[in-house]
Design a protein around this motif. Structure first.
Motif, PDB file in Angstrom:
ATOM      1  N   MET A 109       0.845  -1.186   0.000  1.00 52.13           N
ATOM      2  CA  MET A 109       0.000   0.000   0.000  1.00 52.13           C
ATOM      3  C   MET A 109       0.886   1.244   0.000  1.00 52.13           C
ATOM      4  O   MET A 109       1.952   1.258   0.632  1.00 52.13           O
ATOM      5  N   ASP A 113      -1.727   7.351  -1.392  1.00 53.52           N
ATOM      6  CA  ASP A 113      -3.124   7.016  -1.711  1.00 53.52           C
ATOM      7  C   ASP A 113      -4.040   7.014  -0.489  1.00 53.52           C
ATOM      8  O   ASP A 113      -5.243   6.775  -0.623  1.00 53.52           O
ATOM      9  N   LEU A 114      -3.489   7.259   0.700  1.00 56.49           N
ATOM     10  CA  LEU A 114      -4.289   7.178   1.918  1.00 56.49           C
ATOM     11  C   LEU A 114      -5.179   8.401   2.084  1.00 56.49           C
ATOM     12  O   LEU A 114      -4.781   9.532   1.778  1.00 56.49           O
ATOM     13  N   ASP A 115      -6.379   8.161   2.588  1.00 54.36           N
ATOM     14  CA  ASP A 115      -7.311   9.232   2.938  1.00 54.36           C
ATOM     15  C   ASP A 115      -7.170   9.475   4.437  1.00 54.36           C
ATOM     16  O   ASP A 115      -7.793   8.801   5.257  1.00 54.36           O
ATOM     17  N   HIS A 273      -7.925  -3.794   1.887  1.00 57.33           N
ATOM     18  CA  HIS A 273      -8.365  -3.328   0.574  1.00 57.33           C
ATOM     19  C   HIS A 273      -8.881  -1.896   0.667  1.00 57.33           C
ATOM     20  O   HIS A 273      -8.596  -1.055  -0.200  1.00 57.33           O
ATOM     21  N   ARG A 274      -9.614  -1.579   1.739  1.00 52.41           N
ATOM     22  CA  ARG A 274     -10.105  -0.215   1.924  1.00 52.41           C
ATOM     23  C   ARG A 274      -8.958   0.771   2.124  1.00 52.41           C
ATOM     24  O   ARG A 274      -9.063   1.942   1.736  1.00 52.41           O
ATOM     25  N   GLY A 276      -6.171   0.525   0.628  1.00 55.48           N
ATOM     26  CA  GLY A 276      -5.452   0.642  -0.639  1.00 55.48           C
ATOM     27  C   GLY A 276      -4.396  -0.416  -0.862  1.00 55.48           C
ATOM     28  O   GLY A 276      -3.633  -0.346  -1.835  1.00 55.48           O
ATOM     29  N   TYR A 277      -4.331  -1.413   0.036  1.00 58.66           N
ATOM     30  CA  TYR A 277      -3.376  -2.506  -0.172  1.00 58.66           C
ATOM     31  C   TYR A 277      -3.776  -3.301  -1.412  1.00 58.66           C
ATOM     32  O   TYR A 277      -4.956  -3.579  -1.643  1.00 58.66           O
ATOM     33  N   LYS A 278      -2.768  -3.700  -2.194  1.00 64.04           N
ATOM     34  CA  LYS A 278      -2.981  -4.535  -3.366  1.00 64.04           C
ATOM     35  C   LYS A 278      -2.011  -5.713  -3.328  1.00 64.04           C
ATOM     36  O   LYS A 278      -0.890  -5.593  -2.803  1.00 64.04           O
TER      37      LYS A 278
END
Length: 304
Positions: A109, A113-115, A273-274, A276-278
């Protein structure tokens, strides 16, 4: 390579080619006799290794497996666990006859990209007064006297992690592991982060992570776990959010986090997943018994 582990013994075998070059290796580790809980670990050994591509299909891997079998027989081990992610590794384990016991995924992640607003909400919800919990956070090192009180509750949470069909001893934390790990971080440069939520003195949620100065752009997300009685209340999200904020404040150079999850751990995979980990890599865990090894090696010639 030269450091002695207080809890585990390591054995290494190298395959040497005709011109003296190293063409393959096998390493194995198992719990030292006389250490705490040794009886539960006694049958098990973990093994890993490989053969350089130009030297495959020449019996090198079989020779290394013969060395593993000899080690297992000499030390009374009956189950070897081997992990692989490459197609060739899966094919070889299947050819040997090793049952496929477990699958895990390495997820990655990126902090960009973190909120952070959403994460602040996760933390506020889990850390708020509604649950009546107390937060405890450490950045850098956790005092050993505090770690000593956490070994049993953290081991209980760790041991509740899904491992599918793996035969294994109880998963556990050992206080003896921490002084050499911290000493290594002192030499190399590194930090250990720990976030806890407690009901009185009882640990109900945990998240810990590590940072290594040799890889300054990344954070290793280690255990995240919640006591079964406290699940479904957003506590895993809360401790993860608090951990990410701690790392961001202490190491703004970190741009990426990586973690490992069992593929059957749907709730944790959903949270990741929420965030942003892929998926970056999938690992398969195989287990071999001495009978498997004897059967596979019985009709294979021992080569020089």
């Amino acid at each position: 390579m030269q450091q002695s582990n207080p809890l585990y013994e390591f054995h290494r075998v190298l395959a040497v080619g005709a011109s003296g070059e190293f063409i393959g290796s096998l390493s194995a580790s198992f719990r030292r006799e006389g250490t705490s809980g040794h009886e539960a670990f006694a049958p098990f050994v973990e093994a890993w290794g490989g053969v350089l591509r130009p030297h495959r299909r020449q019996g090198v891997a079989s020779a290394l497996l013969r060395a593993l079998l000899e080690l297992m027989e000499a030390r009374g081990k009956s189950v070897a666990t081997i992990k692989t992610h490459l197609p060739e590794g899966h094919a070889f384990m299947q050819a040997v006859g090793a049952p496929h016991r477990h699958r895990s995924v390495e997820n990655r992640m990126y902090f960009a990209d973190l909120d952070w607003h959403e994460l602040a909400g996760w933390r506020a919800e889990g850390f708020g007064p509604g649950h009546g919990l107390r937060a405890e956070m450490h950045a850098g090192r956790v005092p050993l006297e505090r770690l000593a009180t956490l070994m049993a509750p953290l081991s209980a949470l760790l041991n509740d992690a899904p491992t599918t069909l793996l035969e294994r001893p109880p998963l556990r934390y050992d206080l003896e592991d921490f002084p050499p790990w911290y000493a290594d971080m002192d030499r190399r440069g590194g930090d250990h982060f720990l976030v806890l939520l407690l009901d009185g003195d009882e640990v109900v949620a945990v998240c810990d992570a590590a940072w290594n100065r040799h890889f300054p752009d990344r954070m290793h997300q280690r255990l995240t776990a919640v006591d079964r009685r406290w699940r479904g209340k957003g506590l895993a999200k809360a401790v993860k959010a608090a951990m990410l904020q701690l790392v961001r404040e202490r190491h703004p150079e970190v741009t990426m986090a990586y973690t490992h999850n069992a593929e059957v751990n749907a709730p944790m995979l959903s949270i990741n997943h929420r965030l942003g980990y892929k998926a970056y890599r999938h690992d398969g865990y195989y287990q071999l018994g001495t009978e498997n090894l004897r059967s596979y090696l019985s009709d294979r010639e021992v080569r020089p």
